[in-house]
Design an enzyme around this catalytic site. Structure first.
Site, short mmCIF file in Angstrom:
data_model
loop_
_atom_site.label_atom_id
_atom_site.label_comp_id
_atom_site.label_asym_id
_atom_site.label_seq_id
_atom_site.Cartn_x
_atom_site.Cartn_y
_atom_site.Cartn_z
N SER A 135 27.85 40.10 37.34
CA SER A 135 28.74 40.50 36.30
C SER A 135 28.68 41.81 35.18
O SER A 135 26.92 41.60 35.07
CB SER A 135 28.48 38.88 35.01
OG SER A 135 28.65 39.31 34.28
N GLU A 137 27.86 41.09 32.50
CA GLU A 137 27.33 40.21 30.86
C GLU A 137 25.45 40.68 31.21
O GLU A 137 25.12 41.22 30.54
CB GLU A 137 27.56 38.94 31.08
CG GLU A 137 28.26 38.18 30.63
CD GLU A 137 28.50 38.40 28.56
OE1 GLU A 137 27.38 37.91 28.47
OE2 GLU A 137 29.30 39.38 28.03
N TYR A 158 23.68 32.91 30.23
CA TYR A 158 25.00 33.05 31.63
C TYR A 158 23.78 33.86 32.35
O TYR A 158 23.62 34.22 33.53
CB TYR A 158 26.23 33.29 31.03
CG TYR A 158 27.07 33.29 32.10
CD1 TYR A 158 27.43 32.76 33.46
CD2 TYR A 158 27.39 34.82 32.02
CE1 TYR A 158 28.43 33.50 33.72
CE2 TYR A 158 27.75 35.49 32.94
CZ TYR A 158 28.80 34.76 33.66
OH TYR A 158 29.38 35.64 34.56
P1 NAP Z 1 35.67 30.59 37.14
O1 NAP Z 1 37.49 30.51 36.87
O2 NAP Z 1 34.83 29.71 36.16
O3 NAP Z 1 35.83 29.87 38.28
C1 NAP Z 1 34.02 28.56 38.98
C2 NAP Z 1 34.16 27.90 40.25
O4 NAP Z 1 32.71 27.99 40.45
C3 NAP Z 1 34.59 26.69 39.91
O5 NAP Z 1 35.45 27.04 41.04
C4 NAP Z 1 33.80 26.21 39.39
O6 NAP Z 1 34.74 24.53 39.46
C5 NAP Z 1 32.69 26.53 40.50
N1 NAP Z 1 31.86 26.14 39.89
C6 NAP Z 1 31.23 25.56 38.78
N2 NAP Z 1 29.65 24.88 38.57
C7 NAP Z 1 29.90 25.37 39.82
C8 NAP Z 1 28.27 24.37 40.81
N3 NAP Z 1 27.54 23.84 40.62
N4 NAP Z 1 28.64 23.75 41.62
C9 NAP Z 1 29.71 24.83 43.17
N5 NAP Z 1 30.38 25.02 42.69
C10 NAP Z 1 30.60 25.43 41.13
O7 NAP Z 1 35.54 31.60 37.41
P2 NAP Z 1 35.72 33.63 37.58
O8 NAP Z 1 36.05 33.82 36.70
O9 NAP Z 1 37.05 32.57 39.63
O10 NAP Z 1 34.30 33.93 37.95
C11 NAP Z 1 34.36 33.95 40.01
C12 NAP Z 1 32.77 34.41 39.52
O11 NAP Z 1 32.69 35.64 39.16
C13 NAP Z 1 31.49 33.69 38.61
O12 NAP Z 1 30.70 33.41 39.49
C14 NAP Z 1 31.01 34.28 37.28
O13 NAP Z 1 30.25 34.21 37.33
C15 NAP Z 1 31.97 35.89 38.07
N6 NAP Z 1 31.95 36.41 36.70
C16 NAP Z 1 33.59 36.77 36.70
C17 NAP Z 1 34.62 37.46 36.25
C18 NAP Z 1 35.26 37.21 35.27
O14 NAP Z 1 35.31 38.35 34.25
N7 NAP Z 1 36.67 36.76 35.80
C19 NAP Z 1 33.66 38.55 35.57
C20 NAP Z 1 31.96 38.99 36.04
C21 NAP Z 1 31.45 37.87 37.24
P3 NAP Z 1 35.78 24.20 38.62
O15 NAP Z 1 36.35 24.31 39.66
O16 NAP Z 1 35.58 22.62 39.40
O17 NAP Z 1 34.93 24.19 37.72
N1 GDD Z 2 35.61 32.20 24.98
C1 GDD Z 2 36.16 33.15 23.51
N2 GDD Z 2 36.52 32.13 22.62
N3 GDD Z 2 35.41 34.13 23.13
C2 GDD Z 2 35.74 34.20 21.99
C3 GDD Z 2 36.62 33.27 20.86
C4 GDD Z 2 36.89 32.17 21.41
O1 GDD Z 2 37.88 31.05 20.41
N4 GDD Z 2 36.59 34.38 19.52
C5 GDD Z 2 35.82 35.21 20.15
N5 GDD Z 2 35.45 35.63 21.21
C6 GDD Z 2 35.12 36.74 22.02
C7 GDD Z 2 32.93 36.60 22.74
O2 GDD Z 2 33.02 36.39 21.52
C8 GDD Z 2 33.27 37.40 23.16
O3 GDD Z 2 32.71 38.42 22.76
C9 GDD Z 2 34.67 37.69 23.68
O4 GDD Z 2 35.42 37.40 23.44
C10 GDD Z 2 34.99 37.43 25.68
O5 GDD Z 2 34.69 36.41 25.34
P1 GDD Z 2 35.09 35.25 26.42
O6 GDD Z 2 36.80 35.04 26.66
O7 GDD Z 2 34.39 34.61 26.71
O8 GDD Z 2 34.33 36.19 28.32
P2 GDD Z 2 33.13 36.93 28.45
O9 GDD Z 2 33.07 38.44 28.11
O10 GDD Z 2 31.79 36.70 27.41
O11 GDD Z 2 32.59 36.73 30.04
C11 GDD Z 2 33.80 36.42 31.32
O12 GDD Z 2 33.74 37.99 30.95
C12 GDD Z 2 32.12 38.20 31.60
C13 GDD Z 2 32.02 39.19 32.26
O13 GDD Z 2 31.32 40.43 31.52
C14 GDD Z 2 33.35 35.71 31.46
O14 GDD Z 2 34.33 35.70 33.01
C15 GDD Z 2 32.06 35.85 32.67
O15 GDD Z 2 31.77 34.17 33.45
C16 GDD Z 2 32.21 37.00 32.87
O16 GDD Z 2 30.77 37.64 33.79
#
Ligand code: NAP
Ligand code: GDD
Length: 329
Positions: A135, A137, A158
């Site tokens: 990520s 992050e 995380y």
């Molecule tokens: P998501 O929608 O939160 O999906 C997470 C998945 O992981 C869900 O299927 C969840 O199951 C499963 N999971 C959670 N805890 C687990 C455990 N202990 N054992 C097995 N499975 C588990 O996340 P996403 O947005 O699709 O992201 C996919 C991956 O990319 C994650 O690793 C995330 O950290 C990473 N990532 C995401 C982003 C982004 O912007 N979306 C960016 C960078 C990296 P449930 O459905 O049962 O909760």
């Molecule tokens: N969730 C959330 N809820 N975020 C908020 C809110 C709120 O009410 N208000 C402001 N924010 C701000 C957070 O403080 C952060 O700076 C930004 O919105 C984005 O928050 P999220 O949408 O929760 O995403 P993230 O950037 O923290 O994390 C996501 O992206 C990562 C990749 O950079 C997740 O998908 C991570 O799993 C992923 O790795």
């Protein structure tokens, strides 16, 4: 022979798009599903195949990244050519509240899966390819733009766990000569995004405000900037990483960043509403340590994988707002 893939996190946003992509390419897709007291497979409903159906290509297995015995069993059953480790406790704010569980699932969970794969590869004597969901992050407080050479500076349990997962992946690649790729993905969203991430929280609220179901939207820090792309584009990049001759690590990003404030203006603008009339700042959504500015440089992915995002920021916002307007109706 068609290929077989195992996806952890198949029920999540990315897992559902990746499943569609791999099924469309003729793969048999195995997915790890956590046991839950209610159905957690709604993102897969449209591709779900009943276990009694002959020749189905989507096979779900109960399992958890915190349980090595089960992981081993699933790998042995699925005999995958490719493993995509997308499973994670993926919410940054929640990771401050459940830090130990986040480390167990995201960091040690990755180690468990890598170790199962290592033994499996030795046992069957053929290559298996592994994608690790890293990520942006992990860059945390490192100044933008960030690319593969930027030093990590994680700012949450995380992010620290994802850095550990990244290095476990590099170590297993080097120690055991395994094909393992780290994706370093910047934020990617879609109508399937979890409802507590900020983009979806906003677009869902817009749908509900328009339908008269809600009149306030409580948010935290509006100044943070993110590089937001469309999840469908990013799963294509994951797959491409595993089709290369050599394994490597790749940033995937759009190269454009917007603040939450700008996202609000764009999204509320789609329905001709002024976001300032609805948004209330609630400090409960502030993070103990914030990531202020993520902006990715995906030059390596463009040059090596031929990968470029196809959905613009404006189109992404519009897609999510339209979906949530319909949903609220
Ligand atoms: P998501 O929608 O939160 O999906 C997470 C998945 O992981 C869900 O299927 C969840 O199951 C499963 N999971 C959670 N805890 C687990 C455990 N202990 N054992 C097995 N499975 C588990 O996340 P996403 O947005 O699709 O992201 C996919 C991956 O990319 C994650 O690793 C995330 O950290 C990473 N990532 C995401 C982003 C982004 O912007 N979306 C960016 C960078 C990296 P449930 O459905 O049962 O909760
Ligand atoms: N969730 C959330 N809820 N975020 C908020 C809110 C709120 O009410 N208000 C402001 N924010 C701000 C957070 O403080 C952060 O700076 C930004 O919105 C984005 O928050 P999220 O949408 O929760 O995403 P993230 O950037 O923290 O994390 C996501 O992206 C990562 C990749 O950079 C997740 O998908 C991570 O799993 C992923 O790795």
């Amino acid at each position: 022979m068609s290929k077989s893939a195992l996806i952890t996190g198949i029920t999540g946003q990315d897992g559902s798009y990746l499943s569609e992509l791999l099924l469309s390419k003729g793969y048999t897709v195995h997915g790890l599903v956590r046991r839950s007291s209610s159905f957690n497979t709604s993102r897969l409903d449209h591709i779900y195949a009943d276990p009694h159906e002959a020749g189905r290509r989507l096979v779900l297995h109960y399992g958890d990244l915190t349980d090595s015995t089960g992981l081993r069993r699933v790998i042995e059953k699925a005999r995958p050519d490719e493993i995509y480790n997308l499973g994670a406790q993926s919410h940054v704010k929640v990771s401050f509240e459940n830090p130990e569980y986040t480390a167990d699932a995201d960091a040690t969970g990755t180690l468990r899966l890598l170790d199962c794969m290592r033994d499996h590869v030795e046992h069957i004597g053929r290559e298996v390819r592994f994608y690790q969901a890293g990520s942006s992050e992990m860059f945390g407080a490192a100044p933008p733009p960030q690319n593969e050479k930027t030093a990590f500076y994680p700012r949450s349990p995380y992010a620290v766990s994802k850095v550990a997962g990244y290095w476990y992946a590099v170590n297993y690649r080097e120690a055991y000569n395994l094909f393992i790729a780290n994706g370093i993905l910047f934020n990617h969203e879609s109508p399937r995004r979890g409802e507590t991430f900020v983009t979806r929280k906003i677009t869902r609220a817009i749908g509900r405000i328009k339908s008269g179901l809600q009149d306030k939207l409580f948010l935290g820090n509006l100044e943070a900037k993110r590089d937001w792309g469309f999840a469908g584009d990013y799963v294509e990049g994951m797959w491409r990483m595993l089709q290369q001759n050599e394994p490597g690590d790749f940033v995937m990003a759009t190269g454009e960043a917007y603040s939450i404030r700008e996202f609000l203006a764009e999204a509320f603008g789609c329905v001709d509403l002024d976001w300032r009339k609805y948004v209330v700042i609630d400090p409960r959504y502030f993070r103990p340590t914030e990531v202020d500015f993520l902006l990715g440089d995906a030059t390596k992915a463009r040059k090596t994988l031929g990968w470029t995002p196809t959905v613009s920021f404006r189109r992404l916002v519009r897609m999510m707002v339209d979906h949530d307007l319909q949903l609220a109706e």
